[in-house]
Design a protein around this motif. Structure first.
Motif, mmCIF file in Angstrom:
data_model
loop_
_atom_site.group_PDB
_atom_site.id
_atom_site.type_symbol
_atom_site.label_atom_id
_atom_site.label_comp_id
_atom_site.label_asym_id
_atom_site.label_seq_id
_atom_site.Cartn_x
_atom_site.Cartn_y
_atom_site.Cartn_z
ATOM 1 N N THR A 152 -1.482 3.404 3.567
ATOM 2 C CA THR A 152 -1.982 2.722 2.372
ATOM 3 C C THR A 152 -2.106 3.689 1.199
ATOM 4 O OG1 THR A 152 -3.212 1.160 3.763
ATOM 5 C CG2 THR A 152 -3.852 1.328 1.448
ATOM 6 N N ASP A 155 1.409 4.652 -0.005
ATOM 7 C CA ASP A 155 2.035 3.540 -0.722
ATOM 8 C C ASP A 155 1.412 3.316 -2.098
ATOM 9 O OD1 ASP A 155 4.123 2.757 0.856
ATOM 10 O OD2 ASP A 155 2.976 1.326 2.022
ATOM 11 N N SER A 156 0.146 3.715 -2.256
ATOM 12 C CA SER A 156 -0.525 3.493 -3.539
ATOM 13 C C SER A 156 -0.230 4.593 -4.557
ATOM 14 C CB SER A 156 -2.044 3.399 -3.329
ATOM 15 O OG SER A 156 -2.567 4.647 -2.880
ATOM 16 N N ASN A 174 7.515 5.703 1.085
ATOM 17 C CA ASN A 174 6.426 4.943 0.475
ATOM 18 C C ASN A 174 6.976 3.885 -0.475
ATOM 19 O OD1 ASN A 174 7.154 6.529 -1.734
ATOM 20 N ND2 ASN A 174 5.053 6.770 -2.436
ATOM 21 N N ARG A 175 6.073 3.085 -1.004
ATOM 22 C CA ARG A 175 6.465 1.937 -1.813
ATOM 23 C C ARG A 175 7.204 2.377 -3.081
ATOM 24 N NH1 ARG A 175 8.272 -2.518 -1.152
ATOM 25 N NH2 ARG A 175 6.800 -2.592 0.600
#
Length: 492
Positions: A152, A155-156, A174-175
């Motif tokens: 999390t 990804d942030s 990651n995102r």
């Protein structure tokens, strides 16, 4: 056993024979096991003991054969209500086939009633294995929670973060990277980054990764540019950190931070400075230079008139005329130095030719300029100025500090790269720095190279110094308008 087990254990004993139950309890007590016993003999009492959350059992001992209720049925209840609690059969009627069936059904172990001396060891082993399973499961849960938390957090992050194995295959993404690639996670995991991000810069980064696996060194803040499909330029810094397992590099953790806005701001600041320099150069050339030239013409007329009417003043006027001519030349040189590259009059090659001539005249050494056979594309003015200033700094250092007698400037396009090299026959860069020569010029050259999206190396090939700059041509070209599209963003 006392060191490994809690002070008091809670056991449920399913046994319809009171004498056998007492023998079991005595055997464990004799071996130092402190037990809080719950003795039951019926299905309902056994089920109530299992459901008692106030006193959850640590272990269950059960006879195999009971009136109206057997051990296998009790085992099924335990697997339903307390699947993590060890279950041991203590029976006098348990044969080999039944014992195997019981173990396959989920029982932990079994002990025959005529061999109760084995019971403490079996109990200890069952409790130890249960505790290890519980700790392992807790560790797995904690690890999964940590993985979710880290996933999390990664990804942030606005930065691109990814990890690769020793074969440069992606193991973590990651995102931000997925958004940049416009791909789903399952489409990139297990593949090389260059396969999903087919860009020359990425191939270079993967090539550098191979050296990191060999040396174990971290590479930080390497600036690279990427041309997007729509022609825009995005700038990134790459950092690659070795991932170690007992001092063995097993992968890399990489971060990519976009600095496009930062580069644009830096470029705008430099462009403001360049514009101001060009304005001052233009004012000097078109203003002061023209006025001095006009004054020189007037002085020539006066000199001719004095030669006819008052020859005694002619020598003084000639000196003034010479000084004025020198002032005009200095003004032109100063104007040219403020705006050294004129794209309409030969561009960078012509400016470097003039630099070679000026270096020869100014420092009394042999300075030459050569260029490759491949025709150079039109360079953006800011990029051409950066290249000129690098060559200017290098030739000045060679003349002033390296005591060189020859300097060779070479500019050529090699494939999709532009290469500028300046070689001299002086005492060498290391010797110059060892004598306390200033090193700010080297840092400025490195900074200019980064602004061009390229790299610069300082070599000492036996004698003298060779400075080589290499930069991608597509980042140096002049931006042009195309139908249906806006001008490409200026890179340099």
């Amino acid at each position: 056993m006392k060191k490994e087990l809690p002070a008091t254990l809670r056991f449920v004993l399913l046994e319809d024979n009171a004498n056998d139950a007492e023998l079991i309890q005595l055997e464990l007590a004799r071996n130092g096991v402190q037990v809080d016993w719950t003795h039951v003999a019926s299905k309902q009492a056994f089920l109530d003991a299992l459901r008692d959350d106030a006193k959850p059992p640590d272990l269950i001992l059960a006879d195999y054969t009971l009136p109206g209720f057997d051990g296998l049925a009790a085992l099924k209840l335990v697997l339903e209500w307390r699947p993590d609690v060890p279950f041991i059969f203590v029976s006098g009627s348990l044969g080999e086939e039944r014992a195997i069936e019981a173990l396959k059904s989920g029982a932990t172990d079994y002990v025959l009633k005529d061999r109760l001396q084995r019971l403490p060891a079996v109990v200890n082993r069952a409790l130890t294995e249960a505790r290890e399973r519980r700790e392992r499961r807790q560790a797995e849960v904690a690890l999964e929670e940590q993985r979710l938390l880290l996933g999390t957090l990664i990804d942030s992050l606005p930065e691109i973060v990814y990890a690769v194995d020793t074969q440069s295959r992606l193991t973590v993404v990651n995102r931000a990277l997925l958004d940049t690639l416009r791909k789903k996670r399952e489409a990139v995991i297990g593949r090389r980054l260059s396969e999903v991000w087919p860009e020359e810069t990425i191939v270079e980064i993967e090539t550098q990764a191979e050296s990191i696996f060999r040396t174990g060194r971290t590479l930080t803040d390497q600036e690279r540019a990427w041309i997007t499909p729509d022609g825009a330029v995005r700038w990134f810094t790459f950092t690659q950190v070795p991932l170690r397992d007992h001092n063995t590099v097993v992968g890399l953790v990489c971060t990519v931070r976009e600095i496009t806005n930062q580069k644009a701001l830096e470029q705008e600041i430099l462009e403001i400075s360049n514009r101001e320099q060009r304005r001052l150069g233009s004012d000097l050339h078109d203003g002061l230079g023209q006025e001095l030239t006009g004054l020189s013409l007037l002085l020539k007329g006066l000199e001719m008139q004095l030669a006819r009417e008052a020859q005694q003043y002619s020598s003084q006027v000639t000196k003034i005329s010479d000084l004025l001519a020198h002032a005009i030349q200095s003004t032109r040189s100063l104007a040219r130095g403020l705006a050294p590259v004129n794209l309409e009059r030969g561009g960078l090659p012509e400016a470097l030719k003039h630099l070679a001539v000026r270096c020869t005249d100014l420092y009394s050494l042999e300075c030459s300029f050569t260029s490759g056979a491949q025709k150079l594309p039109e360079l953006e003015e800011g990029a051409a100025t950066h290249l000129y200033r690098i060559a200017q700094e290098a030739t000045t250092n060679a003349a002033r500090y390296a005591r060189a007698t020859t300097v060779a400037i070479d500019l050529r396009a090699t494939g999709r790269k532009l290469q500028l090299s300046i070689a001299d026959n002086g005492i060498g860069l290391s010797a110059g720095l060892a004598q306390g020569r200033p090193g700010m010029g080297l840092k400025i050259m490195e900074y200019r190279a980064r602004m061009l999206g390229g790299t610069i190396s300082f070599e000492e090939p036996g004698q003298g110094t060779r400075i080589v700059l290499s930069a991608p041509l597509h980042l140096l070209r002049r931006a042009k308008e195309s139908s249906g599209k806006d001008k490409l963003r200026r890179v340099i």
